[in-house]
Design a protein around this motif. Structure first.
Motif, PDB file in Angstrom:
ATOM      1  N   HIS A  86      52.600  23.585 -80.766  1.00 18.52           N
ATOM      2  CA  HIS A  86      51.788  22.370 -80.834  1.00 18.52           C
ATOM      3  C   HIS A  86      50.551  22.513 -79.962  1.00 18.52           C
ATOM      4  O   HIS A  86      50.646  22.963 -78.815  1.00 18.52           O
ATOM      5  N   LEU A  87      49.403  22.144 -80.521  1.00 27.06           N
ATOM      6  CA  LEU A  87      48.143  22.115 -79.787  1.00 27.06           C
ATOM      7  C   LEU A  87      47.607  20.689 -79.808  1.00 27.06           C
ATOM      8  O   LEU A  87      47.457  20.091 -80.878  1.00 27.06           O
ATOM      9  N   THR A  88      47.313  20.150 -78.620  1.00 24.30           N
ATOM     10  CA  THR A  88      46.678  18.835 -78.517  1.00 24.30           C
ATOM     11  C   THR A  88      45.249  19.019 -78.030  1.00 24.30           C
ATOM     12  O   THR A  88      45.020  19.664 -76.993  1.00 24.30           O
ATOM     13  N   ILE A  89      44.313  18.481 -78.775  1.00 22.29           N
ATOM     14  CA  ILE A  89      42.902  18.530 -78.401  1.00 22.29           C
ATOM     15  C   ILE A  89      42.483  17.125 -77.990  1.00 22.29           C
ATOM     16  O   ILE A  89      42.465  16.202 -78.811  1.00 22.29           O
ATOM     17  N   ASN A  90      42.182  16.944 -76.717  1.00 21.81           N
ATOM     18  CA  ASN A  90      41.679  15.660 -76.232  1.00 21.81           C
ATOM     19  C   ASN A  90      40.158  15.671 -76.356  1.00 21.81           C
ATOM     20  O   ASN A  90      39.460  16.300 -75.553  1.00 21.81           O
ATOM     21  N   ASN A  91      39.681  15.024 -77.404  1.00 23.93           N
ATOM     22  CA  ASN A  91      38.252  14.970 -77.723  1.00 23.93           C
ATOM     23  C   ASN A  91      37.626  13.773 -76.990  1.00 23.93           C
ATOM     24  O   ASN A  91      37.742  12.638 -77.421  1.00 23.93           O
ATOM     25  N   TYR A  92      36.971  14.048 -75.851  1.00 23.75           N
ATOM     26  CA  TYR A  92      36.427  12.968 -75.036  1.00 23.75           C
ATOM     27  C   TYR A  92      35.001  12.642 -75.468  1.00 23.75           C
ATOM     28  O   TYR A  92      34.066  13.418 -75.244  1.00 23.75           O
ATOM     29  N   HIS A 140      56.491  25.974 -77.074  1.00 28.67           N
ATOM     30  CA  HIS A 140      55.210  26.346 -76.486  1.00 28.67           C
ATOM     31  C   HIS A 140      54.128  25.353 -76.932  1.00 28.67           C
ATOM     32  O   HIS A 140      53.910  25.164 -78.132  1.00 28.67           O
ATOM     33  N   TYR A 141      53.441  24.745 -75.968  1.00 27.86           N
ATOM     34  CA  TYR A 141      52.407  23.765 -76.298  1.00 27.86           C
ATOM     35  C   TYR A 141      51.229  23.896 -75.339  1.00 27.86           C
ATOM     36  O   TYR A 141      51.346  24.495 -74.253  1.00 27.86           O
ATOM     37  N   LEU A 142      50.101  23.355 -75.735  1.00 32.70           N
ATOM     38  CA  LEU A 142      48.886  23.465 -74.932  1.00 32.70           C
ATOM     39  C   LEU A 142      48.019  22.235 -75.160  1.00 32.70           C
ATOM     40  O   LEU A 142      47.973  21.709 -76.275  1.00 32.70           O
ATOM     41  N   TYR A 143      47.338  21.796 -74.094  1.00 31.31           N
ATOM     42  CA  TYR A 143      46.336  20.737 -74.185  1.00 31.31           C
ATOM     43  C   TYR A 143      44.981  21.328 -73.805  1.00 31.31           C
ATOM     44  O   TYR A 143      44.887  22.109 -72.849  1.00 31.31           O
ATOM     45  N   THR A 144      43.939  20.940 -74.528  1.00 36.17           N
ATOM     46  CA  THR A 144      42.581  21.376 -74.220  1.00 36.17           C
ATOM     47  C   THR A 144      41.618  20.237 -74.506  1.00 36.17           C
ATOM     48  O   THR A 144      41.908  19.356 -75.327  1.00 36.17           O
ATOM     49  N   ASN A 145      40.456  20.252 -73.849  1.00 32.76           N
ATOM     50  CA  ASN A 145      39.444  19.246 -74.170  1.00 32.76           C
ATOM     51  C   ASN A 145      38.572  19.689 -75.341  1.00 32.76           C
ATOM     52  O   ASN A 145      37.696  18.937 -75.785  1.00 32.76           O
ATOM     53  N   GLY A 146      38.771  20.888 -75.836  1.00 32.85           N
ATOM     54  CA  GLY A 146      38.118  21.338 -77.054  1.00 32.85           C
ATOM     55  C   GLY A 146      36.705  21.835 -76.912  1.00 32.85           C
ATOM     56  O   GLY A 146      36.139  22.373 -77.872  1.00 32.85           O
ATOM     57  N   GLU A 167      41.491  23.033 -67.445  1.00 35.58           N
ATOM     58  CA  GLU A 167      41.121  23.337 -68.831  1.00 35.58           C
ATOM     59  C   GLU A 167      41.525  24.791 -69.096  1.00 35.58           C
ATOM     60  O   GLU A 167      40.887  25.725 -68.587  1.00 35.58           O
ATOM     61  N   PRO A 168      42.583  25.011 -69.874  1.00 34.55           N
ATOM     62  CA  PRO A 168      43.127  26.369 -70.014  1.00 34.55           C
ATOM     63  C   PRO A 168      42.175  27.360 -70.672  1.00 34.55           C
ATOM     64  O   PRO A 168      42.242  28.568 -70.393  1.00 34.55           O
TER      65      PRO A 168
END
Length: 306
Positions: free
Chosen positions: A170-176, A147-153, A124-125
């Protein structure tokens, strides 16, 4: 009015996922057998695509086109499919030193890297309090990269979002959330982004913590062993995955760093990429996965990312 660059995507596939969980619980042997049959069918369809990618890469003499730099080796979530969720992660806690980070970014800059760069891999960055500053330095040094990033938010705030987005395409938020609700932190950022996003794109994926995904090279806690696939994989031909100590992992599926193909704390990018370990791996998996300790347990195909 919602910005066209901000999207919410429900990725849960409720009927399919519920059926898979029920089948796995009531008849695990039959469920695994059915999954193996589907995987083999998918592998047969993917084989010509993968072979074409590898042939094209090797014919051009091309090197990596995707780099993932893990600046901290931790995640704060408890997803059942993940081998590095905070309940089971066997890795020692590490932060990448800024000296090593700048060394790696400098070497990428020297070669005018123009592929995809992510300051995360299996972590988790936003656990790294420096991530906004590191992302800004990377964007400045590598203007031609994507430049891109994934986070669980869970650690995302409007302030951190504002500081991150100028450095990202681009930012991807994986909302679990198993019930499909937006986390309070994600909801706040979503409402803000709809009105104020100035650059880049944001995707919010609503996902479950108990998803049944790939085997992650045999380390996914909620998957069993598989029969090795008779198909290659292009990830070791195109990815450079860097752990916080500078060691280079086999690919993004090697979540816990069981294999090391180089060490950027003491090697150049060319030395790490062209290491004997990587060349031997590429030979081992060119026609199938049975001969490699990690790949034989992996069912990742991942042709959609190309």
């Amino acid at each position: 009015m919602t910005s066209p660059a901000v999207r919410i995507v429900d990725s849960r596939h409720r009927l399919r996922d519920d059926a898979a969980r029920l089948g796995r619980r009531l008849a695990p042997g039959l469920w695994e057998a059915g999954l193996r049959r589907r995987t083999l069918r998918n592998a047969a369809r993917a084989q010509p695509i993968i072979d074409g990618i590898i042939t094209g890469v090797t014919a051009r003499g091309a090197e990596f086109d995707r780099v993932e730099i893990e600046t901290i080796s931790r995640c704060n979530n408890t997803c059942e499919f993940c081998p590095v969720n905070r309940r089971v992660d066997p890795r020692p806690g590490r932060h990448m030193t800024e000296q090593l980070f700048d060394r790696i970014i400098g070497m990428l800059s020297d070669r005018r890297f123009n592929g995809g760069l992510a300051l995360f891999s299996n972590n988790e960055p936003l656990l790294d309090s420096r991530i906004e500053e590191l992302a800004a330095r990377a964007r400045k040094a590598l203007p031609d990269a994507y430049h891109y990033l994934y986070t669980n938010g869970t650690l995302l705030t409007v302030d951190r979002f504002e500081r991150l987005m100028p450095s990202l395409h681009h930012l991807t938020i994986n909302n679990y959330d198993n019930d499909g609700r937006l986390l309070p932190t994600v909801r706040e950022v979503y409402e803000y982004a709809k009105a104020h996003l100035k650059s880049g794109a944001v995707d919010i994926h609503v996902r479950r913590k108990d998803e049944l995904l790939t085997t992650r090279a045999g380390t996914a806690p909620n998957r069993g062993p598989i029969t090795p696939l008779e198909v290659s994989c292009f990830l070791p031909f195109s990815q450079l995955i860097i752990r916080p100590d500078g060691k280079v992992s086999q690919c993004c599926e090697d979540a816990i760093g069981r294999a090391t193909l180089g060490d950027l704390s003491c090697q150049t990018l060319s030395e790490a990429w062209n290491s004997q370990e990587r060349r031997a791996l590429q030979v081992r998996i060119r026609t199938g996965r049975a001969e490699d300790a990690l790949c034989r347990g992996c069912d990742t195909l991942d042709t959609d990312s190309r």
